[in-house]
Design an enzyme around this catalytic site. Structure first.
Site, PDB file in Angstrom:
ATOM      1  N   CYS A  50       0.833  -1.208   0.000  1.00 44.97           N
ATOM      2  CA  CYS A  50       0.000   0.000   0.000  1.00 44.97           C
ATOM      3  C   CYS A  50       0.866   1.256   0.000  1.00 44.97           C
ATOM      4  CB  CYS A  50      -0.940  -0.002   1.184  1.00 44.97           C
ATOM      5  SG  CYS A  50      -0.113  -0.128   2.776  1.00 44.97           S
ATOM      6  N   HIS A 305      -1.530   1.056   7.515  1.00 49.28           N
ATOM      7  CA  HIS A 305      -1.966   1.058   6.119  1.00 49.28           C
ATOM      8  C   HIS A 305      -1.843   2.475   5.564  1.00 49.28           C
ATOM      9  CE1 HIS A 305      -4.167  -0.019   2.535  1.00 49.28           C
ATOM     10  NE2 HIS A 305      -5.041   0.950   2.758  1.00 49.28           N
TER      11      HIS A 305
END
Length: 1286
Positions: A50, A305
């Site tokens: 990510c 994330h």
């Protein structure tokens, strides 16, 4: 971050066994989904990428960067078709970036793949699943691009767009002499702690001056004496694109742990950098920068994330937001009479009309409904209209649910006739909204912002950026562009602008291929042609026409419009997309204590995984579970449960047997508790969210056995229901009365304790805002008010400490071993050192040849602190310990390095060295070898990471340490062995001989008695008296190292291994050898395919391979799984020698298929055998059950349990125990060796626990409080491998 780990498409069963706990579901290859309504493409997450996706999207939405890259043609970069040719200079990384950008612009798919790009980085499959820091990636990627573009017209691309310069100046107050140093920057790193925002941080860095006066004077070279001076820094050259990295992650030197700054940190959408620049005579517009990208980190310092907010400068996407004033004058306040409130259609539409873009998560819709009308959907409407999601689905002409049913929005173009006047008015409003939205979308001044979260792209409002100022989900990197940079009109809404012709052709062809695949998938037949229009039958029996257009974006839109009505029915018919994974927790395997449910034995035995079709009813689910649990008696109640820190908590009982799982809103991965609905183990279980258990840290005064109180606080965890009165803590601690204090942490991170008034003691824990992990202090009525000030752990006086502790480590005797020196954060280190020498009464000569070095919690001396630094600049906190050591501190141009021999470094074995930062890797290696008394050229250097593991080697021997980002305090490892040339691997080869089989190989070894190279042997000894415990015995002999090209095949590696001098066996051919990777001193992954190139296995630079001899040639297919089966000896706790079994998994990884395969090998009836998988690291056997999980009625096929997933994780090389029920019918698979191994593990765990407790009792901070040890996973260094083009 790992949500898409196994979402990649595979044509066959992969041999990679990463990601334990997930089930690998093989499925037919399907074309990727088309773009969503935003018309922008996301990027698929490879498992842990990510951070890479967020940075790539930022670069993609930097048009100047994208177009500069597109301007480099094949004549400069080469062609990807020639990348495997040995003499071709193909610059793979820029080519793959070009291709990725073209896909993001033109290819009609929901998300692009970065597999080819990461392959060009030289990353292994392990690297693609690791989390890394995006700020580190930004620097490494730009460095790789600069190296890749050497010798091309784009050699200065990064320098031209991103590089700026800073000048640091020190001005003497006496002679006005200016000493300055200029340094380049790729990004500006700014502080977050104790700073209100970006402008405040820049002001501190580039406006405020640091004064040297009083005890902190500056030595002027012109005056040749200590004088007053002023130190400052300015921005000398600004780049077109300014990258700013926020220091969100810090290290607490008191607690010796990392933490994330989540305090509020503001940043402007437009910033004027004129006050921070050296030259300020230009027009203000020259200094104006606009924000266009924000990379956001969600999580903590050990994981999380990334996603990105991006401003669409060229208006490539479809941004559908309207201003507040364009909203219709319809709101919930206008809906007053009971008839309108009783109409859920009216209520829901009115709520959605108040939302921007009429889009809202379904969960939020229910919350807003409750807030507006004062009653929930389930209580008001469910009886008559069913669940909320079902109601939205039934009114699909008005509401549009997303594919995963997580969000809902109003359809803007409804063709269904209204059923009432209100509905007709709503349709009029929808038309107004649509026209207003389109006008706003075309306004050039309207900023178009999108939230790009891996594959998902959503429009957002500019004001949403303010939500990223603070919290666990907050801004981490900021990207600004000069306001004067204007885009040409022809680039607006034109994704084909400046894209090279060969990429346009490739994308056009790919779009046509995708459209053909999608049409075929829908049941339509299409005939390809270059200039004709095809007319065929649609999937629903209706004809449609499709034509090929020059502009792929237009055809993309037409194809979307064409297949929109078919998309939802197709999804409904796709059983794969309707499967949910359920975690069944069996009530008889749990017991209730300390306020929550806990497994009686282990989580593995108490939880079963079940894959079920969410279109089936709750009754079907209960019947399936009844079939699985043959032992179940009585009523069966299914309840939704969830894990909380206190244990497992039952939230809600599922009712409505005729409702489908989709209708009762069962999510994928839901935890289901299976019980009788009343009690567990004779104890009645509290259920519901109101009584969710809270795990609190309760602090109270210690008492003796006689009841006397000590002035010492003890901390203990306690669990309370969240709806219990907070006064119940007195009952739990057997304290008659007292005061309750709650810990609150302010925005500055300081702890404050607030006493609860007696009248509030009846309020619940939840009403007081307590959460899991909150702290509560209980003071008895006689404790007094001095309790908080006597325990340093909770005192609010950290900033009041004004001393440092200096220990005498100068090898000179002194009256005292250590002294405390008063100081402030602005005190210069030189002054502290001189004061320490005086107070320790050491020789004055030591002032010329000594330095101060911080001492960490383990007593290790760290890098010396330069005398010119203040404590704030050196990062030293008040109360830290320093050592007064002989030797001078390194200068500003020198590096202080630790180094050690080998990769197995023990504390205290490192050596130290000071070198110039401009020294090359080769010269540094020579200096270290001389200091160790070693010679030779078969050594190389590796950089150690923070968890004491060897990182990537320093390959460029002529590069300077400064260029390789080597800093003072780093540890370098001297590793024996010369680095292989570029494109080659050095692979250690081991000989693997499973015990108890292939005796002629073993006899041959005894006869030849060949010497082992380097004496290398790994051997697990067997236990006497345990016949053939082969499942736990592993023996590896070291044969030697092979230097081999990454382009070589596995067969060539085996052939070269057969020529190693240490191998005395006679091997007929490479086909008689089986190759495994070595993991944890055991065979790990089986390498298949003799003709497959080594680079395709993604082995990595540190992979070791072991070879196993075979009695006959072997060529494993993609569906064959190699297992080692052992038949249990009747009446004995032992097994016969292992037999290799090839299990064909083409029809699935089911237990029935495996049992049948094993039964055929041993010629036994399948119902008369029991099998179990062996876990050698746990000395445990797990029986393989034979039940099936569900039957799909529509396809008339059985979906069986997958042995690839939890809890078996079956893979090549696993040991399967077999028991013949005709002669033995007990359930025990264990051996005597297993009993001994488990006992040793218990003793080892007990010893480790005692060692940790002893270490915690010895190591404490300045207040005497215990420092909690936090075990974290190892961090790996990030690197991108680039060929040399110089």
């Amino acid at each position: 971050m790992f949500g898409d780990l196994f979402e990649e498409d595979y044509s066959s069963v992969s041999n990679n066994h990463y990601g334990k706990g997930k089930k690998l579901k093989t499925k037919a290859l399907e074309p990727p989904a088309p773009r969503e309504f935003t018309n922008l493409s996301g990027i698929r997450n490879q498992g842990g990428t990510c951070y890479l996706n967020s940075l790539l999207q930022t670069l993609h939405f930097t048009p100047e960067f994208r177009e500069a890259l597109f301007s480099l043609g094949p004549e400069e970069l080469g062609s990807l078709d020639d990348k495997d040719k040995p003499d071709a200079k193909v610059r793979v990384i820029p080519l793959q970036l070009q291709r990725l950008f073209a896909q993001l612009l033109l290819l009609d798919q929901e998300a692009a793949s970065t597999v080819d790009l990461t392959d060009s980085f030289g990353w292994t499959s392990d690297e693609e699943m690791r989390q890394h820091d995006v700020q580190e990636l930004n620097r490494i990627l730009f460095s790789a691009l600069e190296t890749s573009l050497v010798g091309t017209s784009g050699h200065d691309l990064i320098n031209r767009l991103y590089h700026g310069t800073i000048v640091n100046q020190i001005v003497c107050k006496e002679c006005k002499n200016v000493s300055e140093k200029q340094e380049d920057f790729l990004d500006l790193t700014v502080a977050v702690k104790n700073v209100s925002g970006l402008e405040d941080a820049l002001w501190n860095m580039y406006v405020e001056e640091e004064l040297f006066d009083c005890d902190n004077l500056y030595h002027c070279g012109n005056c040749d004496r200590l004088v007053k001076a002023a130190k400052s820094a300015k921005l000398r050259k600004l780049p077109p694109f300014l990258t700013i990295s926020l220091l969100r992650f810090n290290f607490d030197f008191v607690k010796c742990e990392r933490y994330k700054e989540t305090s509020c940190y503001t940043f402007p959408l437009r910033i004027n950098l004129k006050p921070f620049c050296e030259q300020s005579e230009l027009d203000d517009l020259e200094y104006m920068y606009d924000l266009f990208s924000i990379i956001i980190h969600k999580g903590g310092c050990y994981g999380g994330h990334y996603h990105v907010y991006i401003k669409d400068v060229d208006h490539l996407g479809n941004w559908q937001f309207q201003e507040d004033k364009s909203k219709p004058d319809v709101n919930l306040e206008d809906i007053q009479n009971k008839e309108e409130i009783d109409d859920p259609l009216m209520i829901l539409k009115a709520i959605l009309l108040q939302e921007e873009s009429n889009l809202i998560p379904v969960d939020h819709l229910g919350q807003k409904l409750l807030k507006k009308i004062g009653i929930s959907w389930n209580k008001k409407y469910r009886k008559h209209y069913g669940p909320l999601r079902k109601f939205l689905q039934l009114h699909s002409q008005i509401f549009l649910l997303s594919s995963d049913e997580s969000t809902v929005r109003l359809l803007k173009d409804s063709s269904v006739k209204a059923e009432s006047d209100i509905q007709r008015n709503d349709q009029r409003l929808f038309k107004t909204l649509t026209s207003e939205s389109s006008r706003l979308n075309d306004r050039p001044s309207c900023p178009h912002w999108f939230d790009i979260n891996d594959s998902r792209v959503q429009p957002i409002k500019e004001k949403d950026i303010e939500q990223q100022f603070q919290g666990k989900e907050s801004a981490y990197m900021l990207f600004y562009r000069k306001s004067q940079l204007q885009r040409p009109p022809e680039a607006r809404a034109n994704p084909r602008y400046k894209v090279p012709y060969h990429l346009l052709s490739e994308m056009d062809a790919a779009n046509i291929e995708l459209q053909v695949k999608r049409a075929t998938q829908d049941g339509r037949v299409m005939v390809e042609s270059s200039d004709k229009t095809w007319s065929t039958g649609g999937g629903n029996g209706k004809p449609f026409q499709y034509s090929c257009h020059r502009n792929p974006m237009n055809s993309m839109k037409r194809q979307k419009d064409m297949t929109l009505q078919d998309a939802l029915p197709r999804a409904e018919c796709d059983s794969t997309n309707n499967n949910v994974e359920l975690h069944l927790h069996l009530g008889p395997h749990y017991h209730f204590f300390n306020g929550a449910l806990h497994p009686v034995v282990s989580q593995t035995e108490s939880m079963w995984d079940l894959t079920f079709d969410k279109r089936k009813t709750l009754r079907d689910l209960r019947q399936s579970i009844f079939q699985l649990l043959e032992f179940w008696e009585g009523d069966m109640v299914l309840s939704v449960a969830k894990f909380v820190p206190a244990g497992l908590h039952v939230c809600q009982t599922l009712n409505g047997d005729d409702l489908t799982l989709c209708e009762i809103e069962i999510a994928d991965g839901e935890d289901i508790f299976v019980w009788n609905g009343v009690e567990v183990g004779g104890i009645q279980i509290p259920t519901g969210s109101d009584c969710e258990p809270l795990l609190l840290n309760v602090l109270h005064v210690a008492t003796s056995s006689e009841g006397e109180e000590y002035q010492e606080l003890i901390e203990s965890p306690h669990v309370f229901p969240s709806n219990a009165e907070i006064g119940s803590v007195f009952t739990a601690l057997a304290i008659p009365e007292g005061v309750i204090l709650i810990n609150n942490t302010d925005s500055g991170g300081e702890e404050n304790w607030a006493a609860i008034p007696k009248e509030d003691s009846k309020k619940t824990f939840r009403e007081h805002g307590l959460r899991n992990g909150s702290s509560v202090l209980i003071q008895g009525s006689n404790d007094g008010n001095s309790l908080l000030t006597k325990q340093g752990k909770w005192i609010n006086t950290v900033n009041e400490i004004n001393w440092l502790q200096v220990k005498n480590l100068s090898q000179l005797e002194s009256e005292e071993e250590q002294v405390k020196i008063s100081a402030t954060l602005n005190t210069v280190v030189f002054d502290i050192r001189i004061k320490a020498i005086k107070e320790l009464k050491l020789l004055k000569e030591l002032a010329e040849d000594s330095c101060l070095r911080p001492i960490d919690r383990n007593g290790k001396l760290l890098c010396p602190v330069p005398d010119r630094y203040t404590l704030k600049e050196a990062g030293l906190k008040m109360g830290s310990s320093l050592g007064l050591c002989p030797g001078k501190a390194p200068t500003s141009s020198q590096l202080f390095l630790f180094f050690a021999l080998g990769s197995d470094v023990h504390p205290g074995t490192e050596m130290e060295i000071i070198v110039e930062e401009t020294v090359s890797v080769r010269d540094c290696l020579k200096i270290m070898l001389e200091k160790c008394g070693l010679t030779g050229d078969t050594w190389h250097l590796r950089k150690m990471d923070w968890c004491f593991e060897a990182g990537e080697p320093l390959c460029e021997e002529d590069a300077k340490l400064k260029e390789l980002m080597v800093c003072s305090g780093d540890t370098l490892l001297l590793i024996e062995g010369k680095l292989p040339p570029l494109g080659f691997l050095t692979v250690p080869i081991w000989w693997y001989q499973p015990w108890g089989r292939l005796h002629h190989w073993r006899d041959h070894q005894d006869q030849t008695d060949c010497p082992l190279s380097q004496g290398g042997v790994w051997k697990a000894s067997s236990t006497p008296g345990a016949p053939s415990d082969a499942h736990a015995d592993v023996s590896l002999w070291y044969l030697g190292d092979l230097e081999i090209s990454e382009d070589a095949t596995l067969g060539e590696l085996k052939s070269q291994a057969m020529t190693l001098p240490s191998l005395e066996f006679s091997i007929p051919s490479p086909a008689f050898l089986r190759a495994w990777t070595v993991e944890s001193k055991r065979p790990g992954r089986l390498l298949r395919g003799h003709q497959q190139q080594l680079k395709e296995y993604k082995l990595g630079k540190r992979t070791e391979i072991c070879l196993e001899p075979l009695q006959k040639e072997e060529n494993l297919g993609p569906w064959d799984v190699l297992l080692r089966t052992q038949m249990r000896l009747p009446g004995e706790r032992a097994y016969r020698p292992p037999v290799d079994v090839l299990w064909d998994t083409a029809r699935g990884w089911t237990s029935g298929s495996l049992r049948q395969c094993v039964a055929d090998v041993y010629s036994l009836p399948v119902e008369k055998i029991e099998i179990a998988k062996y876990f050698p690291e746990k000395f445990a056997w797990l029986p393989v059950s034979s039940w099936t999980q569900q039957t799909a009625k529509r396809k008339k096929k059985q979906q069986r349990d997958s042995l690839q997933g939890a809890p078996y994780h079956l893979r090549d090389g696993d040991t399967i125990g077999v028991k013949n029920l005709l002669v033995e019918d007990d359930d025990d698979f264990s051996t005597v060796r297993d009993d001994i191994g488990r006992e040793k593990q218990k003793e080892l765990a007990l010893g480790k626990r005692k060692s940790r407790e002893a270490l915690r009792s010895q190591s404490s901070d300045v207040f005497g409080a215990e420092t909690p040890a936090r075990a974290r996973g190892p961090e790996a260094s990030l690197s991108i491998h680039v060929r040399s083009f110089r």
